[in-house]
Scaffold this active site. Structure first.
Site: not given
Ligand code: SAH
Length: 216
Positions: A63
């Site tokens: 993000s």
């Molecule tokens: N907070 C993270 C943002 C990553 S983007 C950072 O600082 O880098 C969102 C993340 O949510 C992705 O890695 C994706 O794989 C994960 N995600 C999506 N659906 C999910 C689920 N059902 N359970 C766990 N993680 C999930």
């Protein structure tokens, strides 16, 4: 980037976030203490200190720092809080939570991302974090209830298990809305069996996808 250039870029981002007034002193100090470049692969390190989202492994994104600051501020973290994070991703948000809270439980559906995040947090000597490869729709029942819950992927509605795993009066911050559309970043408080939410900002997150990822 040379170490000098990196130090300047970091300081510029910090000043930029302070000017935007997106969060208070404690949250901004936590952001400033975590080197974002550690969370990006070599090809994307140049984006580390721009105030924008950046690509990470598995087609996901880390993000934008201003959004990380806003979400962290909305959680109103205390030093003893137990926090559930859904969507570990790069681990950048996880590291900031770990600096401000008592313990962080972080769930990610890609094993590769979870393993990389674990390594990065051990480089920073943050040892108050546990990682799970799982489906965030189910939360992490074993360690529930949580004082705070943060979701960093967008769903059409807050998953029911997360509401159940939040303490009474606990705070949950999540982007809610349809995939590919502008989503609403909500700050919710648990009242009775449900949530009462307030709008914080319009955001765009990758979707919360059901199930554990098959590959990686
Ligand atoms: N907070 C993270 C943002 C990553 S983007 C950072 O600082 O880098 C969102 C993340 O949510 C992705 O890695 C994706 O794989 C994960 N995600 C999506 N659906 C999910 C689920 N059902 N359970 C766990 N993680 C999930």
């Amino acid at each position: 980037m040379t170490p000098e250039e990196e130090a300047i870029a970091r300081a510029e981002l910090a000043m930029n976030l302070r000017r935007q007034n997106v969060a208070g002193h404690k949250v901004l100090a936590a952001l400033e203490s975590v080197p974002r470049s550690l969370f990006l692969s070599a090809e994307h390190k140049a984006l580390a200190y721009a105030d924008r989202a950046a690509p990470i492994e598995c087609g996901q994104t880390v993000s934008q720092p201003a959004v990380v600051a806003q979400m962290t501020e909305a959680l109103e973290l205390g030093p003893n809080d137990r926090v559930l994070e859904i969507g570990t991703g790069s681990g950048y948000q996880t590291a900031i939570l770990a600096r401000l809270a008592g313990h962080v439980y972080s769930v990610e559906r890609y094993r590769l991302l979870s393993d990389l995040a674990r390594e990065r947090l051990s480089v920073l000597k943050l040892d108050n974090v546990d990682f799970l490869v799982g489906d965030g729709h189910e939360g992490w029942a074993e360690h529930a209830p949580y004082d705070r819950i943060i979701v960093t992927a967008a769903a059409a509605a807050v998953p029911e298990a997360l509401v159940e795993q939040l303490v009474p009066e606990g705070i949950l911050v999540a982007p809610v809305g349809a995939e590919g559309m502008v989503q609403e970043l909500l700050k919710c408080r648990k009242a009775g069996e449900g949530l009462v939410g307030e709008h914080i900002a319009d955001v765009r997150f990758v979707p919360l996808v059901p199930g554990i990822a098959g590959r990686l």
